[in-house]
Design an enzyme around this catalytic site. Structure first.
Site, PDB file in Angstrom:
ATOM      1  N   ASP A   1     -89.379 -38.832  78.332  1.00 15.58           N
ATOM      2  CA  ASP A   1     -88.866 -37.749  77.491  1.00 15.58           C
ATOM      3  C   ASP A   1     -88.491 -36.539  78.351  1.00 15.58           C
ATOM      4  O   ASP A   1     -88.993 -36.377  79.473  1.00 15.58           O
ATOM      5  CB  ASP A   1     -89.929 -37.300  76.480  1.00 15.58           C
ATOM      6  CG  ASP A   1     -90.293 -38.408  75.500  1.00 15.58           C
ATOM      7  OD1 ASP A   1     -89.475 -39.323  75.319  1.00 15.58           O
ATOM      8  OD2 ASP A   1     -91.405 -38.337  74.945  1.00 15.58           O
TER       9      ASP A   1
HETATM   10  N1  URA Z   1     -94.365 -42.067  75.832  1.00 15.03           N
HETATM   11  C1  URA Z   1     -93.933 -40.892  75.330  1.00 15.03           C
HETATM   12  O1  URA Z   1     -94.283 -40.522  74.216  1.00 15.03           O
HETATM   13  N2  URA Z   1     -93.093 -40.159  76.085  1.00 15.03           N
HETATM   14  C2  URA Z   1     -92.700 -40.513  77.331  1.00 15.03           C
HETATM   15  O2  URA Z   1     -91.949 -39.781  77.983  1.00 15.03           O
HETATM   16  C3  URA Z   1     -93.171 -41.733  77.839  1.00 15.03           C
HETATM   17  C4  URA Z   1     -94.006 -42.489  77.067  1.00 15.03           C
END
Ligand code: URA
Length: 236
Positions: free
Chosen positions: A103
């Site tokens: 993310d």
């Molecule tokens: N899980 C998440 O919620 N975000 C990420 O960036 C990676 C795994």
């Protein structure tokens, strides 16, 4: 990218042999003999080694990046900087992809390559590659969280529980979660299902390959041959 590095990526030459070839006048850039190893090469340049064009020989390439927050794992984006802009010494960036995604606000290990089958071996759920995340939480974690992670957690709007994972407590609000799937926002949704909220998330490792401690946020390096073969092999 420097001319000597470009030659190592597009031919069998090592960096020092690339330097020798340049000094011997065996390298032409855009029809001119170039004797400086540090000349900067870009995608428009035509480079000849011993009279042979090298342009299309680049790759396969494999990198690990320490992703900072605020960068997006995509090839282009209108709102945010993309992780590929951090690969300042590479060319033909459009040929590269991230192996899975983190993310915008997540930091840590991102693998980058132009080798599709290799990436598939890492991301395919069949291969059960583990991913370890350091997670900072807004609330103290509930008592039976380890057990729930081990048996599988039902995420909102999903039909099947998560595959078994492991949870290691560092403190009441800091843990290391290891999982072998990559569902959309999986870590954040798992902790939401445990009545908590992720306030910071950092990926430490993928398939047993750890983020190099020497890489500051925003820095990257080529993977070693051992790391490439370890990641490319299915773990079961
Ligand atoms: N899980 C998440 O919620 N975000 C990420 O960036 C990676 C795994």
């Amino acid at each position: 990218m420097r001319l000597d590095k470009y030659l190592t990526q597009c031919s069998e030459l090592t960096r020092s042999l690339a330097g020798v070839a340049i000094r011997q006048g065996r390298v032409r850039v855009n029809d001119k003999v170039i004797k400086s190893s540090s000349l900067k090469i870009n995608t428009q340049d035509t480079v000849l080694l011993n009279g042979q064009a090298l342009k299309d020989k680049i790759g396969p390439r494999y990198f690990m990046l320490h992703k900072p927050a605020g960068y997006i794992c995509a090839n282009s984006d209108e709102q945010h900087a993309v992780v590929f802009t951090l690969l300042t010494d590479e060319i033909n960036l459009h040929k590269l992809h991230t192996v899975g995604r983190l993310d915008l606000d997540t930091t840590g290990l991102v693998l980058i390559s132009d080798d599709g089958p290799w990436s598939h071996a890492i991301t395919s759920p069949k291969h059960h590659q583990t991913k370890a995340y350091r997670v900072w939480l807004s609330e103290p974690l509930i008592a039976d969280a380890e057990q729930q992670v081990a048996t599988g957690i039902m995420l909102r709007d999903e039909k099947y529980p998560t595959k078994p994972g492991t949870l290691e407590r560092i403190s009441a609000t800091e843990v290391i979660l290891t999982i072998s799937e990559g569902r959309y926002h999986q870590v954040k949704r798992m902790f939401a299902a445990l009545g908590n909220r992720v306030i910071k998330l950092h990926r430490q490792s993928v398939g047993g390959v750890c983020l190099d401690d020497n890489l500051q946020a925003g820095q990257y390096r080529a993977l070693t041959p051992q790391e490439i073969s370890r990641l490319g092999k299915a773990s079961s």
